[in-house]
Write an enzyme that holds these catalytic residues in place. Structure first.
Site, PDB file in Angstrom:
ATOM      1  CB  SER A 116     -22.669  85.232 -56.180  1.00  0.00           C
ATOM      2  OG  SER A 116     -22.796  85.654 -54.979  1.00  0.00           O
ATOM      3  CB  CYS A 117     -23.235  81.985 -52.348  1.00  0.00           C
ATOM      4  SG  CYS A 117     -22.455  80.577 -51.118  1.00  0.00           S
ATOM      5  N   GLY A 118     -23.399  78.782 -53.839  1.00  0.00           N
ATOM      6  CA  GLY A 118     -23.997  77.503 -53.886  1.00  0.00           C
ATOM      7  C   GLY A 118     -23.879  76.773 -52.783  1.00  0.00           C
ATOM      8  CB  CYS A 120     -24.488  80.843 -48.835  1.00  0.00           C
ATOM      9  SG  CYS A 120     -23.298  81.709 -49.906  1.00  0.00           S
TER      10      CYS A 120
END
Length: 277
Positions: A116-118, A120
């Site tokens: 869900s995180c690009g 991070c």
């Protein structure tokens, strides 16, 4: 060999009226992928296995490590093995070619990137916004509004993994002049789906994607606007809402940000001149 994209399982279904049923179900695969550059770990991302050799170039382009497919001399899975010596297909080692920019010193991701995180694990705020090798051209018409509002349905028709599992995002590239998408990819991570699409374009030597619309099944986040800009994509369209930072980034970097594109209507937040009546 069981598919790692769609994984069969069994489930116990319960209902409010007390009925129970135990039977088969299918889940979207999610596994870590470690990306190494010239033998050194660069990052670990959670992804749906499949099209990994598209995901990696697309990701490295968005990180400004490479600018084109020719900057990658080779990729292989040979480094990833389990305790029994069997290949896991969860480690890809990238060999950079002469002329590749390569990662800046200190930009190795410090933690794994979740599905869900690009962004991070980015080591500093300055590293989040990167210079694009494909600056967007002056604003000009790219797609008719009548065509634009059809894209979510056309994307949905291509979502085979979603049909089986109900648990993945999708991204696709579309032209105003074509009734079919150029490419559609699915993944548990919306940013991974976009990286796979961009990686496909790199393999096809299609960058910059100045005539394309990037349609996504999720919200329009800052990171997706950034990835569009890095690949020279002028229009990002999402079925859900954009964030305030996504709109700000689109306005400043020339990306047309479209949100709430569903059921025949959409909102155009930035550079609306690219969408014609």
């Amino acid at each position: 060999m069981v598919s790692r994209i769609v994984v069969p399982t069994r489930v116990r279904r319960l209902s409010a009226d007390g009925e129970e049923f135990t039977g088969p179900d299918k889940l979207a695969g999610e596994e870590p992928l470690e990306i190494r550059i010239n033998g050194e770990q660069f990052t670990v991302t959670m992804r749906t296995p499949g099209h990994d050799f598209e995901l990696v170039p697309g990701y490295l382009l968005s990180e400004a490590v490479v600018q084109q497919m020719e900057h990658i001399a080779g990729m292989d899975y040979s480094s990833g093995v389990d305790q029994d010596g069997h290949r896991t297909y969860n480690v890809i080692d990238v060999r950079l070619a002469p002329g590749a920019r390569g990662p800046k010193k200190g930009t190795t991701r410090n933690v794994y990137t979740s599905s869900s995180c690009g962004v991070c694990g980015t080591s500093s705020m300055e590293e989040i916004v990167k210079p694009s090798s494909y600056p967007l051209p002056p604003v000009r018409p790219v797609m008719r509004a009548q065509r634009l509002v059809q894209l979510p349905d056309e994307l949905r028709e291509q979502q085979r993994v979603f049909d089986a599992t109900g648990g993945v995002h999708a991204a696709g590239l579309f032209l105003d002049s074509s009734a079919e998408p150029l490419v559609v990819r699915e993944d548990v991570g919306r940013h991974n789906a976009v990286d796979k699409v961009i990686g496909w374009a790199m393999h096809q030597d299609r960058l910059p994607l100045n005539d394309c619309v990037l349609q996504v099944s999720a919200r329009a986040s800052f990171e997706l606007v950034s990835k569009a800009a890095m690949a020279g994509i002028p229009v990002l369209s999402a079925v859900s809402a954009p964030s305030a930072l996504a709109v700000k980034h689109g306005r400043e970097h020339g990306v047309t940000v479209v949100g709430f594109n569903r059921r025949g209507t959409c909102n155009v937040y930035t550079h609306p001149e690219r969408i014609t009546e």
